[in-house]
Motif scaffolding. Structure first.
Motif, short mmCIF file in Angstrom:
data_model
loop_
_atom_site.label_atom_id
_atom_site.label_comp_id
_atom_site.label_asym_id
_atom_site.label_seq_id
_atom_site.Cartn_x
_atom_site.Cartn_y
_atom_site.Cartn_z
N CYS A 135 8.50 -22.71 -0.50
CA CYS A 135 8.97 -21.32 0.21
C CYS A 135 10.28 -22.01 0.66
N PRO A 136 10.67 -20.33 0.57
CA PRO A 136 12.27 -20.21 -0.29
C PRO A 136 12.79 -20.85 1.53
N ASN A 137 12.36 -20.80 2.79
CA ASN A 137 12.63 -21.83 3.87
C ASN A 137 13.34 -23.02 4.16
N THR A 138 12.44 -24.07 2.80
CA THR A 138 12.09 -25.13 3.31
C THR A 138 10.52 -25.09 3.62
N SER A 139 10.15 -24.91 4.93
CA SER A 139 9.50 -25.54 5.91
C SER A 139 7.90 -24.71 6.28
N PHE A 140 7.95 -24.14 5.91
CA PHE A 140 6.79 -23.22 6.31
C PHE A 140 7.44 -22.27 7.20
N TYR A 141 8.18 -22.39 8.27
CA TYR A 141 8.53 -21.92 9.11
C TYR A 141 8.95 -20.73 9.35
N ASP A 142 8.85 -19.33 9.98
CA ASP A 142 9.39 -18.49 10.23
C ASP A 142 10.05 -18.86 11.71
N GLY A 153 4.18 -16.82 -5.18
CA GLY A 153 5.45 -15.98 -5.64
C GLY A 153 6.08 -15.16 -4.85
N GLN A 154 5.34 -14.92 -3.37
CA GLN A 154 5.63 -14.03 -3.34
C GLN A 154 7.08 -13.66 -2.30
N PHE A 155 7.99 -14.51 -2.34
CA PHE A 155 9.13 -14.60 -2.15
C PHE A 155 9.87 -13.53 -1.21
N PHE A 156 9.79 -12.37 -1.51
CA PHE A 156 10.04 -11.41 -0.17
C PHE A 156 10.33 -11.29 1.03
N HIS A 157 9.43 -12.04 1.50
CA HIS A 157 9.00 -12.30 2.55
C HIS A 157 9.76 -12.81 3.01
N VAL A 158 10.75 -13.78 2.14
CA VAL A 158 11.46 -14.36 3.18
C VAL A 158 13.02 -13.57 3.65
N ILE A 159 13.06 -12.27 2.82
CA ILE A 159 13.94 -10.96 3.36
C ILE A 159 13.91 -9.98 4.40
N CYS A 163 13.80 -15.71 7.35
CA CYS A 163 13.23 -16.78 7.89
C CYS A 163 15.11 -17.65 7.85
N LYS A 164 15.73 -17.32 6.92
CA LYS A 164 16.51 -18.15 6.70
C LYS A 164 17.27 -18.05 7.99
N LEU A 168 19.92 -12.57 7.37
CA LEU A 168 19.75 -11.25 6.12
C LEU A 168 20.12 -11.93 4.91
N PRO A 169 21.91 -12.49 4.85
CA PRO A 169 22.18 -12.87 4.33
C PRO A 169 22.12 -14.41 3.32
N ALA A 170 21.68 -15.16 4.26
CA ALA A 170 20.88 -16.11 3.56
C ALA A 170 19.68 -15.93 3.84
N SER A 171 19.20 -15.22 4.33
CA SER A 171 17.59 -14.99 3.27
C SER A 171 17.14 -14.70 2.27
#
Length: 426
Positions: A135-142, A153-159, A163-164, A168-171
């Protein structure tokens, strides 16, 4: 053995730091040599290895300057730190460790250091403290609840969901970092990953990641430093960051419901975070009496608050791995009221060492609070004794060392044998 422990922060900042320091202390008492590699900070515990540490960077402060050049430098360093790689290379040549044990290295040290270890034939063990590889946000929490949209591998969801930190920049940085990790395949450098909980291990295996390179060793607690106290005052205790994923809003609402018929019970909240003011306003709007916000608490004040509590509440709403808050409370002889999520049920057994409720469920939490509030001192003591016995049995320092030291020895011997074999055939 000459063991190198690698962790970004070299002070007691969180569970990863607590574990790294405790492990180092335990290994040194067995006459092993321990070195550290991390990041410079005025808060750091003194160490002879500080000359190798990378320079400190506060990403939030750096990005707040809104300087595009600074932003680019920050972005690049969070993905790949040339400074960390160079400093570690110099350190490895000087101290020549037998093995490296990694903890939290992302963003400041980065995985750029892994090839330097591999190049010198140094085995790598990595204790996982979160879900960053999945999980790009490390926690499975949005921000609103559990989220596994990035599975496969559908990491685009973090943007898409920012989530971060809602940024937007951090995500975007988190997305790029996740893609780089997968493309480079850094996991090939690691000999063995250690999961503190069966839940985290199962989640990695569910995602088809690290299946043959991960084992479970529960975190340990230094029981000789924590004496149980089975007496108590009439309050519940929460310790943690005041953030949504910690379930603190659910706790306030549940406590409000429970104490309408139990006005003598109190709730003490220790910690700080972005929700602090909002939570105080919520407590006032609910007209809930007996809630006390203590702010940041540490040292003996924290020990006393834990020991005098009737029970400790861990109402998390994200996949907690293997929380030290539970371990320390149980070692102190305290029952736990906790959400049934992540690795928590591996520690807290319902109606045996504490009480479990479904995360986000205010009504269930209120019922558990009422139940604990109505228990006699003898019943509270009995549950607290079982909690202490559980960590004595499953989370002692000796039990952890009995598992980790043979792993170190095996990996070191495998590397040496392989090196000798290659010499023979060359």
């Amino acid at each position: 053995m000459n063991i190198l422990i690698i962790n970004t922060y070299h002070y007691l900042r969180g569970g990863d730091c607590r574990h790294a320091f405790a492990l180092a202390d335990a290994l040194e008492k067995l006459d092993h040599v321990v070195h550290f590699f991390g990041m410079q900070s005025p808060l750091n515990t003194p160490t002879h290895d500080a000359e190798y540490f990378v320079s400190e960077i506060d990403y939030r402060k750096a990005l707040s300057k809104k300087n595009p050049i600074t932003a680019i430098k920050v972005f690049l360093r969070s993905i790949y730190s040339l400074e960390a790689r160079r400093n570690l290379a110099r350190m490895l040549d000087d101290i020549k460790p037998d093995i490296a044990h990694l903890h939290s290295i992302r963003h400041h040290l980065t995985k750029s250091i892994l090839p330097e270890l591999a190049k010198r034939n140094i085995p790598i063990v990595w204790t996982l403290h979160d879900y960053k590889e999945l999980c790009p946000n490390t926690s499975f929490y949005d921000g609103g609840g559990i989220c596994e949209d990035c599975k496969g591998g559908q990491f685009f969801h973090v943007i898409k969901k920012r989530c971060k930190k809602g940024s937007l920049p951090a995500s975007i940085v988190a997305y790029i970092e996740a893609q780089v990790d997968r493309l480079v395949g850094y996991s090939r450098y690691v000999d063995l990953y250690i999961s503190p909980s069966e839940f985290l291990k199962a989640k990695f295996m569910e995602y088809g990641y690290l299946n043959n390179k991960i084992t479970t060793i529960p975190n340990f607690i230094e029981l000789d430093r924590i004496s149980p106290d089975y007496d108590h005052d009439n309050y519940l205790f929460f310790l943690g960051r005041l953030e949504k994923e910690k379930g603190i809003i659910t706790l306030l609402k549940g406590f409000d419901q429970a104490t309408k018929t139990m006005p003598g019970l109190r709730l003490k909240i220790a910690g700080s975070g972005s929700l602090e003011q909002e939570l105080q306003e919520l407590a006032r709007s609910l007209n809930t009496h007996g809630v006390e916000f203590l702010g940041h608490v540490e040292g003996q004040d924290l020990v006393k608050l834990t020991k005098r509590a009737k029970a400790v509440v861990v109402p998390s709403e994200w996949y907690e791995n293997y929380p030290y808050s539970c371990l320390e409370a149980m070692a102190s002889g305290k029952p736990i009221i906790a959400s049934r999520i992540g690795g928590i049920p591996e520690l807290v057994e319902d109606e045996i060492t504490g009480f479990l409720f479904e995360p986000f469920n205010v009504k269930q939490l209120a019922e558990k609070i009422k139940l604990v509030g109505e228990l006699s001192p003898e019943q509270i003591k009995e549950i607290g004794q079982r909690a202490r016995e559980k960590v004595e049995t499953g989370n002692s320092k000796d039990k952890y060392l009995e598992k980790i030291i043979p792993i170190y020895s095996r990996l070191i011997n495998e590397r040496r044998n392989k090196k000798q074999f290659l010499k023979v055939i060359s």
